[in-house]
Write an enzyme that holds these catalytic residues in place. Structure first.
Site: not given
Lengths: 421, 404
Positions: A150-151
């Site tokens: 999710e970065l």
């Protein structure tokens, strides 16, 4: 004379978690408890396969074959690939077909799409290595760019990635760090050494024999990415309906080296249904780009073409991510049950490693998938919005109840193996 | 714009048996706070002359007038209960008010319409079926819109085995109303499905909470119970609607794994004998205690002592008692078949029939301190939004909408 058009870097996240079944306290310690809701996981996988993966892959394959300047990149989580083997070899085959065009880059991540980066460096490195090996085994090429779950990103994580041998890492173009600068150029993290012990640990668990000299950070242009991913079918949005001509104008106007459009692959057909025209939109873009001399590029192309130009520093002292308005860790680690669940899970780490049972280790790792914690999120409850978060369970508390039972059971199984008496 | 509402109620604290009286009081005070003038008509069992007059009950509530109508009606009446009570009345009173429920309601209707002829309201607002006849006639007399407020339907009270006469009276009232206020989407659903009411005629206004958030530091009974065993609480009338049998089933399942846990059932009602028998059958006689009807102070003590509160109602239009438990920091497990589950996020929500899951949730709360802590500290936040001032302002908007 106008500026040359920026490159367009398309990156799609492809992931499905293993959702938990309705575990009961009476299942704990029986030794046989199965944790996952196979039926639901299969049903969701098949639904998304029919609505998104298969039609989107067919379309992308067509586009890759038709337009020489078009390319894309994907990150397929390890748990997604496992589900492909269980529920959908047709989906895996379609990714093989994409890979065979030679115009697709596969990006590395933790095998279990996990939150290990928050808790254990060793576990994080091990899972990234597992994933790179899996991707190489499936598609014949070892990823050189990393994207954490999710970065989720920080300065330290960028250095870890560099020491592991990665040349690039993806992150959210968070406004507070960009401070007015465009996200459309590659950045570098601040240079610093990690503690010697950490460096030694990374050397022991990395996919490449040596560290990369430099690492570049590619930032998501969240405005333009979210125009497609979130706003495409929003009738109250001023940009509705979004035409490919308009969007291409915006891309060009955005300027810089590359516009990085990062999004969930489910945008196509699942988050935005086929009826919204999302597939037609996607289909029309490469043709338009070719007419206007715009070319697409994968993350490693983008970095390679950047060369040795002077590069600015992207300084993320604290964790950022692509989740919510806050773009921090609060989607997974805001409330007490989320933190307690992750702490309890990693409290088992040394026991898991001592016992070294492959099946129990895999269970432990599957419980690290970020989605389990996301489903426990209660961030917007105080606004009176109980249902804001997507959740396969009834409520965050139901998510916690199942998860907590799974940990309790895993603990008893590990303890039984550890001291069988 | 000044609005004057003529309101027909059922019960009003301090003389109340259930949530209706509490909700009615909250709504009246909320309306007063929103500048609405209220005349409240109440059936009143007391036989004294002064209650038949209009008077201001407290100096602070200057906009509120109450009209007390002499009647033997009591909220939550059914035919059987009414007949039991009527049997104990002096003969001359039963002659005046009638010995059965329909007659008593007719009498109440006629009396209250007569007594409010000079009130000159802008709107008539009534609460639950007993008052519908009176309100409909009053609205027709004054030629103003009629609002029917649903706190509970006959289907909720009887677990979908209604008394046909009450059901018909309810339906007549609902059809006569210009607007219906349901206390939840759950109730709105029942009204559209079972009473055939058009959905666009129904507005949902959730109940507010009169209880202030308990500001004392939270006590987690399972951790700091001063040596006391953990306790799981039931609080409600002992009637089929409230799910006391489901509570016992849940208790038996918890008891199997945690014999140290105590269960307290607070409240009174017709099912007490049956419930006690069932508790003995389940071998729970040493762990279940019956507290009877409890005062507010006693209820507060029980909430604070409880490790968790379970509301297993079979059909609960709202369920104010869950908000009270939450206000006192008690982790709550609430029936999905309830209106309150629409507004409370920080709680377990379980189908009333799934007593095994209910037990599992209770056991999880007892086992995991961080979970109990989070439920204790986070759940009460909803009460900051769900005030009667806020909820009554929605009712005021409905009035305005109807008057224009």
């Amino acid at each position: 004379m106008s500026h040359p058009s920026p490159l367009i870097c398309l990156y799609f996240q492809v992931h499905q978690p293993y959702r938990l079944r309705d575990l009961r306290i009476t299942d704990i310690g029986k030794g046989e408890a199965h944790y996952f809701d196979d039926e639901k996981n299969r049903a969701i996988f098949r639904k998304v396969a029919e609505k998104c993966y298969l039609p989107a892959n067919a379309l992308i394959l067509d586009l890759l074959k038709t337009y020489p300047q078009f390319s894309v990149s994907y990150c397929l989580s390890g748990v997604f690939l496992d589900q492909c083997e269980e529920y959908g070899t047709d989906v895996l085959d379609s990714f093989h077909a994409l890979s065979a065009t030679g115009k697709v880059e596969f990006v590395a991540e933790t095998y279990y799409h996990s939150l290990s980066s928050l808790k254990s460096l060793e576990e994080f490195c091990t899972q990234v290595t597992m994933h790179t090996e899996k991707i190489e085994q499936l598609f014949g090429k070892r990823p050189t760019v990393l994207r954490n779950t999710e970065l989720i990103y920080s300065n330290e994580l960028a250095q870890v990635a560099r020491l592991m041998g990665f040349k690039g890492i993806l992150a959210e173009g968070a406004d507070h760090i960009l401070a007015g600068r465009s996200p459309n150029s590659p950045f570098v993290p601040p240079a610093f050494r990690l503690p010697r012990k950490a460096e030694a640990l990374i050397r022991k668990h990395r996919p490449y024999p040596r560290a990369a000299k430099d690492i570049h950070v590619l930032l998501k242009n969240y405005r333009l990415s979210d125009d497609v991913a979130f706003r495409f079918s929003d009738r109250s949005w001023i940009g509705y309906p979004l035409l490919s001509e308009t969007f291409t104008d915006w891309l060009t106007a955005s300027g810089g080296h590359s516009v990085n459009l990062f999004m969930d692959y489910e945008t196509f057909g699942e988050h935005q249904w086929r009826e919204t025209g999302i597939f037609d939109f996607l289909r029309s873009l490469p043709n338009l780009w070719e007419q206007r001399g715009i070319r697409a590029a994968t993350p490693s192309d983008v970095i390679q073409m950047w060369g040795k130009k002077q590069t600015e520093t992207f300084d993320a002292h604290q964790f950022i991510s692509w989740a919510d308005m806050e773009r921090d860790l609060s989607a997974w680690q805001e409330n007490l049950i989320q933190r307690s669940a992750l702490d309890s899970l990693f409290a088992l780490e040394s026991l898991v490693k001592e016992v070294a049972d492959p099946a129990l280790t895999a269970l432990w790792r599957t419980l690290q998938t970020s989605d389990h914690f996301y489903y426990m999120c209660t961030k917007y409850f105080s606004d009176g919005d109980v249902h804001k978060y997507f959740n396969p369970y009834d409520s965050p508390y139901e998510a916690y109840r199942r998860f907590s039972h799974a940990i309790c059971d895993l603990r008893t199984r590990l303890e039984a193996k550890h001291s069988p008496s | 714009m000044d609005i004057h509402t003529l309101m027909f109620g059922w019960e009003y604290p301090p003389h109340h048996l259930g949530g209706l009286g509490v909700a009615c009081q909250g709504l009246v005070q909320g309306l007063l706070g929103n500048g609405v003038q209220v005349t409240l008509v109440l059936p009143h069992p007391s036989n004294t002359a002064e209650t038949a007059d209009m008077h201001v009950i407290t100096p602070t509530e200057t906009l509120l007038k109450t009209v007390h109508v002499l009647s033997f009606l009591s909220p939550y009446d059914g035919h059987v209960q009414f007949r039991k009570r009527a049997a104990n009345m002096p003969r001359e009173l039963t002659e005046i008010y009638g010995a059965d429920l329909p007659q008593a309601v007719l009498h109440f209707t006629a009396m209250s319409v007569e007594m409010t002829k000079d009130t000159n309201p802008d709107i008539v607002h009534c609460h639950d079926w007993m008052t519908y006849g009176a309100a409909a006639q009053a609205a027709a007399y004054h030629d103003v819109p009629l609002v029917a407020h649903i706190h509970a339907t006959e289907l909720d009270r009887t677990h979908f085995h209604p008394n046909e006469w009450i059901f018909a009276a309810e339906r007549r009232g609902l059809l006569a109303a210009d607007r219906i206020i349901a206390v939840s989407n759950y109730t709105k659903q029942i009204l559209t499905t079972h009473y055939g009411i058009a959905p666009d005629k129904i507005s949902v206004v959730h109940n507010g909470s009169a209880t202030c958030t308990d500001t004392r530091p939270p006590v987690i009974a399972s951790q700091a119970g001063e040596g006391r065993p953990p306790m799981i609480l039931f609080l409600g009338r002992l009637t089929i609607q409230k799910g006391p049998m489901q509570f016992l089933d849940m208790a038996a399942k918890v008891h199997q794994l945690r014999p140290d846990v105590q269960f307290i059932m607070a409240g009174e009602g017709g099912m007490i004998g049956e419930i006690m028998r069932r508790a003995c059958e389940l071998r729970l006689e040493n762990v279940v205690a019956f507290a009877g009807k409890v005062s507010n102070d006693e209820a507060e003590r029980l909430y604070r002592q409880a490790s968790c509160f379970v509301m297993p109602s079979l059909s609960e239009p709202f369920g104010l008692v869950a908000l009270e438990a939450i206000a006192h920091g008690t982790p709550a497990i609430i029936s999905k078949q309830s209106g309150v589950s629409e507004v409370v996020g920080h709680a377990f929500k379980v189908d009333f029939w799934d007593t095994e899951k209910m037990a599992d949730c209770a056991l999880t709360i007892l086992r995991d301190a961080p979970l109990a802590q989070q439920l204790t500290s986070e759940a009460p936040r909803v009460l900051q939004h769900l005030t009667w001032i806020n909820q009554a302002s929605q009712v005021r908007s409905i009035y305005q909408d109807l008057i224009q």
